[in-house]
Design an enzyme around this catalytic site. Structure first.
Site, PDB file in Angstrom:
ATOM      1  N   SER A   1      11.345  25.862   1.873  1.00 19.90           N
ATOM      2  CA  SER A   1      11.494  24.725   0.738  1.00 19.90           C
ATOM      3  C   SER A   1      12.551  23.735   0.583  1.00 19.90           C
ATOM      4  O   SER A   1      12.322  22.828   0.026  1.00 19.90           O
ATOM      5  CB  SER A   1      11.810  25.516  -0.671  1.00 19.90           C
ATOM      6  OG  SER A   1      12.606  26.393  -0.386  1.00 19.90           O
TER       7      SER A   1
ATOM      8  N   HIS B   1       4.990  26.142  -0.612  1.00 21.71           N
ATOM      9  CA  HIS B   1       4.661  24.799  -0.578  1.00 21.71           C
ATOM     10  C   HIS B   1       3.555  24.404   0.396  1.00 21.71           C
ATOM     11  O   HIS B   1       3.446  23.209   0.699  1.00 21.71           O
ATOM     12  CB  HIS B   1       6.080  24.085   0.042  1.00 21.71           C
ATOM     13  CG  HIS B   1       7.220  24.302  -0.682  1.00 21.71           C
ATOM     14  ND1 HIS B   1       7.306  23.390  -2.063  1.00 21.71           N
ATOM     15  CD2 HIS B   1       8.044  25.254  -1.102  1.00 21.71           C
ATOM     16  CE1 HIS B   1       8.311  23.887  -2.792  1.00 21.71           C
ATOM     17  NE2 HIS B   1       8.852  25.142  -2.082  1.00 21.71           N
TER      18      HIS B   1
ATOM     19  N   LYS C   1       3.270  24.493  -7.990  1.00 22.42           N
ATOM     20  CA  LYS C   1       3.600  23.231  -7.333  1.00 22.42           C
ATOM     21  C   LYS C   1       2.260  22.378  -7.009  1.00 22.42           C
ATOM     22  O   LYS C   1       1.951  21.742  -7.796  1.00 22.42           O
ATOM     23  CB  LYS C   1       3.972  23.802  -6.007  1.00 22.42           C
ATOM     24  CG  LYS C   1       5.514  24.446  -6.413  1.00 22.42           C
ATOM     25  CD  LYS C   1       6.281  25.155  -5.387  1.00 22.42           C
ATOM     26  CE  LYS C   1       7.806  25.544  -5.902  1.00 22.42           C
ATOM     27  NZ  LYS C   1       8.182  26.822  -5.447  1.00 22.42           N
TER      28      LYS C   1
HETATM   29  C1  LIG Z   1       9.142  27.668  -6.010  1.00 21.74           C
HETATM   30  C2  LIG Z   1       9.365  28.778  -4.952  1.00 21.74           C
HETATM   31  C3  LIG Z   1       9.181  30.214  -5.401  1.00 21.74           C
HETATM   32  C4  LIG Z   1       9.109  30.535  -6.868  1.00 21.74           C
HETATM   33  O1  LIG Z   1       7.846  30.089  -7.362  1.00 21.74           O
HETATM   34  P1  LIG Z   1       7.960  29.981  -9.184  1.00 21.74           P
HETATM   35  O2  LIG Z   1       6.727  30.224  -9.441  1.00 21.74           O
HETATM   36  O3  LIG Z   1       8.492  28.634  -9.259  1.00 21.74           O
HETATM   37  O4  LIG Z   1       8.748  31.361  -9.489  1.00 21.74           O
HETATM   38  C5  LIG Z   1       8.908  31.282  -4.492  1.00 21.74           C
HETATM   39  N1  LIG Z   1       9.074  30.771  -3.309  1.00 21.74           N
HETATM   40  C6  LIG Z   1       9.110  29.724  -2.763  1.00 21.74           C
HETATM   41  C7  LIG Z   1       9.326  29.411  -1.398  1.00 21.74           C
HETATM   42  C8  LIG Z   1       9.196  28.469  -3.695  1.00 21.74           C
HETATM   43  O5  LIG Z   1       9.420  27.487  -2.996  1.00 21.74           O
END
Ligand SMILES: *Cc1c(COP(=O)(O)O)cnc(C)c1O
Length: 387
Positions: free
Chosen positions: A176, A204, A236
């Site tokens: 990330s 992602h 995302k």
């Molecule tokens: C954003 C993210 C999460 C968390 O997801 P949310 O729905 O925002 O809680 C988990 N793992 C990764 C790799 C992320 O980038």
């Protein structure tokens, strides 16, 4: 309890203090932030679906039909038809028998790891894994063993010493804060050889990578059976909110019985599920969004390289520029902000000490003109060697 001020002061002195900006009106890549008009390169809305009229409309209609909230946990009476259909559609999209919705990705990771492991087991994690995976490992009470970033040889050495209990290898699909990919084919091979399960958090990659957009596994040609536990988020690329775990019938039933972050929490608002069904269809069918994004990424990298910017190896929408010190990353971010361009400074402990950075994220919603404004603002920073 000792007073809290000294620690807050220390953070401020060390450029580690975090604060929130208030955005108002007008969603999308151009927003009013703290009262000023800003061009954003820090959102994870990679396909521009968060503001898509059909998605927004589906949420409004969903609220009119199901109400503003789900009313309870899934296992009580909060599991609506919208949730159920979305689960089926997500499972089909990622090519798995079942999928289970969670309220957030953080909770999906906590739920999956704690349901699968306990005392006496072992969880193997990349050092750069997302905080929610690390926390999930700690909460599970399994032994947590971390290996250097993407170092398959180190992972293999650790797996070779595994003596008893279950072994679960956990990794981000796309990292990330770096934007690079985990070497999943190699990791799958190691897991087969050492009788470990592989769990991938593709927050992602989902919606973005692969011709179909089903994520990092599709892009790297990894079979579903090699990654028994797949976690993806909906906040995302899909532009809404929530997350899901996909896998076998037995996995999903196990999570329903045992995952505490599934059982003891209110289900997502059904309207969010209804909106996500529409954004899933758009992400799946409108592959031009992925092509457009890939083209913007290639163009950004080419022009940034021409400017001599120190890019990392990443072909994903996450394009970090490493500053080194937190102070320097913050300075760069502030100077971009003065030019109306918002890129967040990512500092320890989110990234390792000495690798604070600007984390630029691109979206299919950015235009050529937006990209030109970003590059112009970046060109104005004098980027000496990291210190
Ligand atoms: C954003 C993210 C999460 C968390 O997801 P949310 O729905 O925002 O809680 C988990 N793992 C990764 C790799 C992320 O980038």
């Amino acid at each position: 309890m000792k007073p809290l001020h000294p620690e807050l002061e220390r953070r401020r002195r060390e450029s580690l203090y975090r604060h929130r900006r208030v955005s108002s009106a007008q969603p999308g890549v151009e927003q009013q932030i703290d009262g000023e008009s800003m061009l954003l390169f820090c959102s994870n809305d990679y396909l521009g679906l968060a503001t898509h009229p059909e998605v927004v409309d589906a949420m409004a209609r969903g609220a009119a039909r199901f109400g503003a909230g789900s009313g309870s946990a899934h296992l009580v009476c909060g599991h609506s038809e919208a949730h159920h259909l979305l689960e089926q559609e997500l499972a089909e999209f990622v090519g798995r028998p079942r999928a289970l919705l969670f309220s957030t990705g953080y909770m999906a990771n906590l739920g999956a790891v704690t349901a699968l492991l306990g005392r006496g087991d072992c969880v193997y994690q990349d050092r750069l894994n997302h905080a929610s995976l690390i926390d999930a490992g700690l909460l599970s009470r399994a032994r947590l063993k971390r290996y250097p970033h993407n170092d398959s040889a180190a992972l293999e050495r650790l797996l070779a010493t595994h003596a008893q209990g279950e072994a679960l290898v956990v990794s981000d699909g796309v990292f990330s804060m770096d934007g690079d990919l985990a070497p999943l084919p190699e990791m799958a091979r190691l897991c087969r050889r050492h009788d470990a399960w592989l769990m991938v958090d593709d927050a992602h990659g989902f919606g973005v990578l692969g011709e179909k957009g089903s994520g990092t596994l599709e892009l790297l040609g990894v079979e579903a059976r090699d990654v028994p536990v797949l976690v993806c988020t909906l906040g995302k690329a899909l532009g809404t909110f929530g997350a899901f775990v996909a896998g076998s019938e037995a996995l999903i039933e196990t999570l329903i019985q045992r995952a505490r972050s599934y059982i003891y929490t209110t289900a997502l608002p059904p309207a969010v599920a209804a909106a996500t069904r529409v954004s899933l269809r758009l992400a799946r069918d409108e592959s031009w969004r992925r092509h457009r994004l890939a083209q913007l990424i290639a163009q950004f990298r080419e022009e940034a390289a021409r400017l001599g910017l120190p890019l990392l190896e990443s072909d994903t929408p996450i394009q970090p520029i490493v500053a080194g010190s937190a102070e320097r990353a913050l300075d760069w971010s502030r100077r971009l902000q003065q030019q109306g361009v918002l890129v967040s400074a990512i500092r320890p402990p989110t990234v390792p000490e000495g690798s604070a950075r600007l984390r630029i994220t691109l979206s299919a919603a950015h235009s050529e003109e937006h990209l030109a404004r970003l590059l112009q603002a970046l060109a104005s920073l004098s980027l000496e060697a990291p210190r």
